[in-house]
Design a protein around this motif. Structure first.
Motif, short mmCIF file in Angstrom:
data_model
loop_
_atom_site.label_atom_id
_atom_site.label_comp_id
_atom_site.label_asym_id
_atom_site.label_seq_id
_atom_site.Cartn_x
_atom_site.Cartn_y
_atom_site.Cartn_z
N VAL A 141 -0.89 54.77 9.76
CA VAL A 141 -1.65 53.64 10.50
C VAL A 141 -1.23 52.36 9.73
O VAL A 141 -0.92 52.21 8.77
CB VAL A 141 -3.01 53.87 10.39
N SER A 142 -1.28 51.12 10.36
CA SER A 142 -0.84 49.92 9.97
C SER A 142 -2.57 49.05 9.99
O SER A 142 -3.06 49.03 10.89
CB SER A 142 -0.08 49.18 10.54
N ALA A 143 -2.70 48.72 8.81
CA ALA A 143 -4.22 48.18 8.57
C ALA A 143 -4.02 46.87 9.73
O ALA A 143 -2.96 46.05 9.67
CB ALA A 143 -4.23 47.67 7.26
N ARG A 144 -4.92 46.76 10.39
CA ARG A 144 -4.91 45.57 11.62
C ARG A 144 -5.96 44.24 10.78
O ARG A 144 -6.72 44.44 9.90
CB ARG A 144 -5.82 46.11 12.69
N ARG A 145 -5.70 43.13 11.32
CA ARG A 145 -6.26 41.92 10.81
C ARG A 145 -7.75 41.97 11.15
O ARG A 145 -8.51 41.59 10.35
CB ARG A 145 -5.50 40.75 11.70
N THR A 146 -7.96 42.90 12.17
CA THR A 146 -9.39 42.80 12.73
C THR A 146 -10.06 44.04 12.05
O THR A 146 -11.34 44.14 12.21
CB THR A 146 -9.51 43.07 14.23
N ASP A 147 -9.34 44.55 11.08
CA ASP A 147 -10.13 45.67 10.28
C ASP A 147 -10.60 45.21 8.93
O ASP A 147 -11.36 45.73 8.21
CB ASP A 147 -9.15 46.69 10.06
N CYS A 203 -13.52 51.74 8.46
CA CYS A 203 -12.00 51.54 9.10
C CYS A 203 -11.35 53.04 8.26
O CYS A 203 -10.49 53.66 9.21
CB CYS A 203 -11.35 50.60 8.68
N SER A 263 -12.35 56.00 10.19
CA SER A 263 -11.90 56.12 11.54
C SER A 263 -10.28 56.66 11.25
O SER A 263 -10.06 57.22 12.18
CB SER A 263 -11.81 54.73 12.31
N TRP A 264 -9.68 56.18 10.34
CA TRP A 264 -8.17 56.66 10.15
C TRP A 264 -8.24 58.20 9.72
O TRP A 264 -7.23 58.69 10.14
CB TRP A 264 -7.74 55.97 8.82
N LEU A 300 -10.13 60.34 10.22
CA LEU A 300 -10.56 61.39 11.48
C LEU A 300 -9.28 61.71 12.34
O LEU A 300 -9.23 62.67 13.05
CB LEU A 300 -11.57 60.67 12.26
N GLU A 301 -8.51 60.87 12.28
CA GLU A 301 -7.12 61.23 13.02
C GLU A 301 -6.37 62.38 12.64
O GLU A 301 -5.57 62.97 13.17
CB GLU A 301 -6.25 60.14 12.96
N ARG A 309 -8.48 57.88 17.77
CA ARG A 309 -9.85 58.41 18.27
C ARG A 309 -11.06 57.48 18.36
O ARG A 309 -11.69 57.52 19.26
CB ARG A 309 -10.26 59.74 17.61
N THR A 310 -11.30 56.84 17.37
CA THR A 310 -12.45 55.93 17.31
C THR A 310 -12.20 54.63 18.13
O THR A 310 -13.14 53.67 18.35
CB THR A 310 -12.73 55.68 15.91
N GLU A 319 -2.20 41.18 16.31
CA GLU A 319 -1.22 41.43 15.08
C GLU A 319 0.15 40.86 15.16
O GLU A 319 0.89 40.53 14.16
CB GLU A 319 -0.91 43.05 15.08
N TYR A 362 -3.01 32.31 13.24
CA TYR A 362 -4.13 33.31 13.31
C TYR A 362 -4.99 32.74 12.19
O TYR A 362 -6.08 32.52 12.35
CB TYR A 362 -3.51 34.65 12.59
#
Lengths: 250, 250
Positions: free
Chosen positions: A146-152, A163, A166-167, A169-170, B150-151, B170, B177
Motif C-alpha cells: 500500500v502507498s500511504a495517502r496524503r489524506t491518511d 489507517c 485498514s491496511w 485487514l487487507e 476493503r475499508t 495523490e 497541495y
C-alpha cells in the motif's frame, strides 16, 4: 469505531488544553512536547449498526513514571448496553530532539485533577499489554503493497492507527473477513510512517483457520516499509475474530 | 467535508425511507431499486477548522425525467456564515438487471412532498454540470497505483466518492497541495470499482502551475483500472485550487 475513538480523544484533548487559533489543541507548558502512542487495544463485545446512538467516555491516567494512558468505555446510548472498551499508552517526546520527556509537573497535576481517581479499569488487569510474539520469517498471508495517502495523515504528518488497521485487514482471508466479527485488536506502534511511503502488508494465522470450525481465530500482523531487504517495522498487531452470530450486532 | 456530506445524505435517506433491521435504509416500492451517483460537485468558500460547528442542510429535487438531485448547503452553525455548497445527480437502476429504471410514482410523489418547492438552487445555474474535457493521452502527473481497500467500500460493495477524491489528490503537485485550498471539485462517475481493484491515478494541469503566480490553478484527473493497455475509466474530475490566504480558513 476506531475513528470514533480518535475523534473523541482529540476533542477531549481540546477541551482540556484549549484550542489554538489554528484549530489544534494547545496548552501552556507543552511547548515542543507531543504525545506519541506506543500501544492501543480495542475490544468489542457487540457492534452498533448504522444510525444507533453510541456513548463514548474517555479519561486519562498515569501509567508508570514516563507514560500516560487514555481509556475509552463504549455503550449504546439508548439502552445503556456495554459495547466495548479500548485502552492506549502514550509517551511524551520533545518534537525537536525526538527524545523521551517527562510531563511538566503542572501539566501532570492538572490532568490528574481532571481524571477519575482511582483510575477506571476498562479491561481486566492481565488482559492488557500482553506481549505480541515476533512476526515469523515466512508470512503466510501477503496483502498488496500500500502507498500511504496524503489524506491518511494526521495534523502531525503521521499515518494514524485507523489507517494501519485498514491496511492490515487487507491480508485477512476472505472467509474470515466476511464471516467473522473483529473482536479485538492489540497493536504496537514501532516507527513513524509518512505520506508517500510504500508499505508491505503481512499477516500470519495463530490458529487453524482452514476448517471453519466456528471457533475464534487469531492473526498476527505486521506492516513494514517496502524496499530492498527487510524494511523497518512500523506496526505490529494481533487480531482476534469470532464467528458472526456469536457476537451480536445489536 | 466530503465525508460529512455523505454522512448527512445517508441519514436523510434513513429519515425519509425508514431503517431496516439490518441498519440500512429501506422503503416500500424501492425493491431492487438502488441509487447510483453519476455526478457530484462541491464548492467551498471557506473551510471550518477542527472543533467548529458546521450546519449541513440537504434536500432532494427532480432533475429531468430519469434523474434525481441531492443538494447540500453548508454554513458555520455558530456565525451563520456561508461555507459552501454541493450538488449531485443520481439515476435509479434495477440492482438485478443493472438497467436504468424510473422511480415508482408513489415514491416520487412522497419525496417531492418532502422537498422544498420550488427547489433551492445551491450553486448558480450555468456553473453546474459543465462538461469535463477528455483526459489527454499523455498525462503530465502520475500518482501511485492504488489498491482499493476493503475499508474503502460502502455497504453496496462500491468504492465511494470520498475515496476517489483521496486517490486523485495523490497526483497533485506538492506545492499546490500544500500552498492552496481545494476550492472546487466536479466529478463524473464512469464505472464501478470494487475492493482489490488496482487503479491508476493520473492528473493533468489545465493552467500554468509552474510559476506560482498566485492565481487559481486547475487540474483534470482520471482514475482508471490498471492492467494491460488502457483500463476502464472509473472516475474523472476537475479540481480548482486557490492560494491559501485568498480563501479564508475561518
Amino acid at each position: 469505531m476506531a475513528n470514533l475513538l480518535q475523534e473523541v480523544g482529540g476533542n477531549h484533548g481540546v477541551a482540556l488544553w484549549g484550542r489554538a487559533d489554528s484549530g489544534f489543541a494547545s496548552m501552556p507548558g507543552m511547548d515542543h512536547l507531543i504525545f506519541v502512542a506506543t500501544r492501543m487495544q480495542i475490544r468489542m463485545e457487540a457492534y452498533p449498526k448504522w444510525g444507533d446512538l453510541v456513548r463514548l467516555e474517555t479519561f486519562f491516567a498515569e501509567d508508570g513514571r514516563l507514560c500516560t494512558r487514555r481509556d475509552w468505555h463504549i455503550t449504546d446510548a439508548t439502552t445503556g448496553a456495554y459495547l466495548g472498551a479500548a485502552t492506549s499508552t502514550w509517551v511524551t517526546i520533545n518534537s525537536e530532539t525526538r527524545k523521551l520527556s517527562k510531563l511538566p509537573e503542572e501539566v501532570r497535576t492538572r490532568w490528574l485533577n481532571l481524571s477519575p481517581s482511582p483510575p477506571r479499569i476498562v479491561l481486566p488487569v492481565g488482559e492488557t499489554k500482553r506481549k505480541l510474539e515476533d512476526f515469523p520469517e515466512d508470512a503466510a498471508l501477503v496483502g498488496p503493497v500500500v502507498s500511504a495517502r496524503r489524506t491518511d495523515m494526521d495534523p502531525n504528518g503521521h499515518i494514524n492507527n485507523v489507517c494501519y488497521m485498514s491496511w492490515a485487514l487487507e491480508a485477512v482471508p476472505r472467509h474470515v473477513y466476511n464471516g467473522y466479527h473483529l473482536r479485538e485488536v492489540e497493536m504496537d506502534f514501532k516507527a513513524e510512517c509518512h505520506a508517500g511511503d510504500l508499505v508491505e502488508v503481512l499477516g500470519h494465522p495463530l490458529t487453524d483457520t482452514s476448517n471453519g470450525n466456528g471457533c475464534a481465530q487469531q492473526f498476527l500482523h505486521t506492516l513494514r516499509k517496502a524496499g530492498g531487504g527487510k524494511g523497518a517495522e512500523v506496526w505490529r498487531a494481533r487480531t482476534t475474530w469470532v464467528p458472526k452470530g456469536k457476537v451480536a450486532s445489536r
